[in-house]
Design an enzyme around this catalytic site. Structure first.
Site, short mmCIF file in Angstrom:
data_model
loop_
_atom_site.label_atom_id
_atom_site.label_comp_id
_atom_site.label_asym_id
_atom_site.label_seq_id
_atom_site.Cartn_x
_atom_site.Cartn_y
_atom_site.Cartn_z
N LEU A 43 0.88 -1.16 0.00
CA LEU A 43 0.00 0.00 0.00
C LEU A 43 0.92 1.21 0.00
O LEU A 43 1.76 1.34 0.90
CB LEU A 43 -0.91 0.02 1.23
CG LEU A 43 -2.00 1.08 1.18
CD1 LEU A 43 -3.25 0.56 1.88
CD2 LEU A 43 -1.57 2.37 1.82
N ALA A 44 0.81 2.06 -1.02
CA ALA A 44 1.72 3.20 -1.15
C ALA A 44 0.95 4.44 -1.57
O ALA A 44 0.07 4.37 -2.43
CB ALA A 44 2.80 2.89 -2.17
N TYR A 89 -3.04 1.21 10.37
CA TYR A 89 -3.63 -0.12 10.42
C TYR A 89 -4.30 -0.39 11.76
O TYR A 89 -5.42 -0.91 11.80
CB TYR A 89 -2.57 -1.18 10.12
CG TYR A 89 -1.98 -1.06 8.74
CD1 TYR A 89 -2.80 -0.95 7.61
CD2 TYR A 89 -0.61 -1.04 8.54
CE1 TYR A 89 -2.26 -0.83 6.34
CE2 TYR A 89 -0.06 -0.94 7.27
CZ TYR A 89 -0.89 -0.83 6.18
OH TYR A 89 -0.37 -0.71 4.93
#
Length: 117
Positions: A43-44, A89
């Protein structure tokens, strides 16, 4: 792969994820792949677009896709020193399941979110 672009068609965020298949190799007890798990491998977000909710949007879209595909949980690794990602997260319901002792390049933490609730 999910991609978010700006109004000039420049990519500003991506996420790569897949439904897992059971691994025939003996894995540690911290992660035994089942056919109903989803794994986020990347995820970027472009640096100039961070802290705008884009990562959360991509994460939610990934969770929705995993749920539609019948997955019961979503898994990912995060570098131990990546505090912004770890906080993202954890704020979104991911819990630490363990550390990855096989990864030689850095200390990675394995996170999981149960999608059944």
């Amino acid at each position: 792969v999910l991609i978010i672009e700006d109004e000039n068609d420049r990519i500003i965020g991506t996420v790569t994820a897949a439904k897992t298949d059971p691994d025939p190799l003996p894995l540690p007890l911290i992660w035994k792949a089942n056919k109903d798990q989803f794994y986020v491998s990347n995820l970027a977000i472009a640096q100039s677009f961070r802290r705008r909710g884009i990562a959360k949007c991509l994460l939610r879209a990934t969770e929705t896709l995993a749920h539609r595909w019948g997955c019961s949980s979503i898994w990912l690794h995060v570098e131990e020193d990546n505090i912004p990602a770890l906080n993202l997260y954890q704020r979104n319901g991911y819990e630490q399941r363990g550390r990855d002792p096989w990864w030689r390049f850095s200390n990675r933490i394995l996170l999981v979110k149960d999608l059944r609730s």
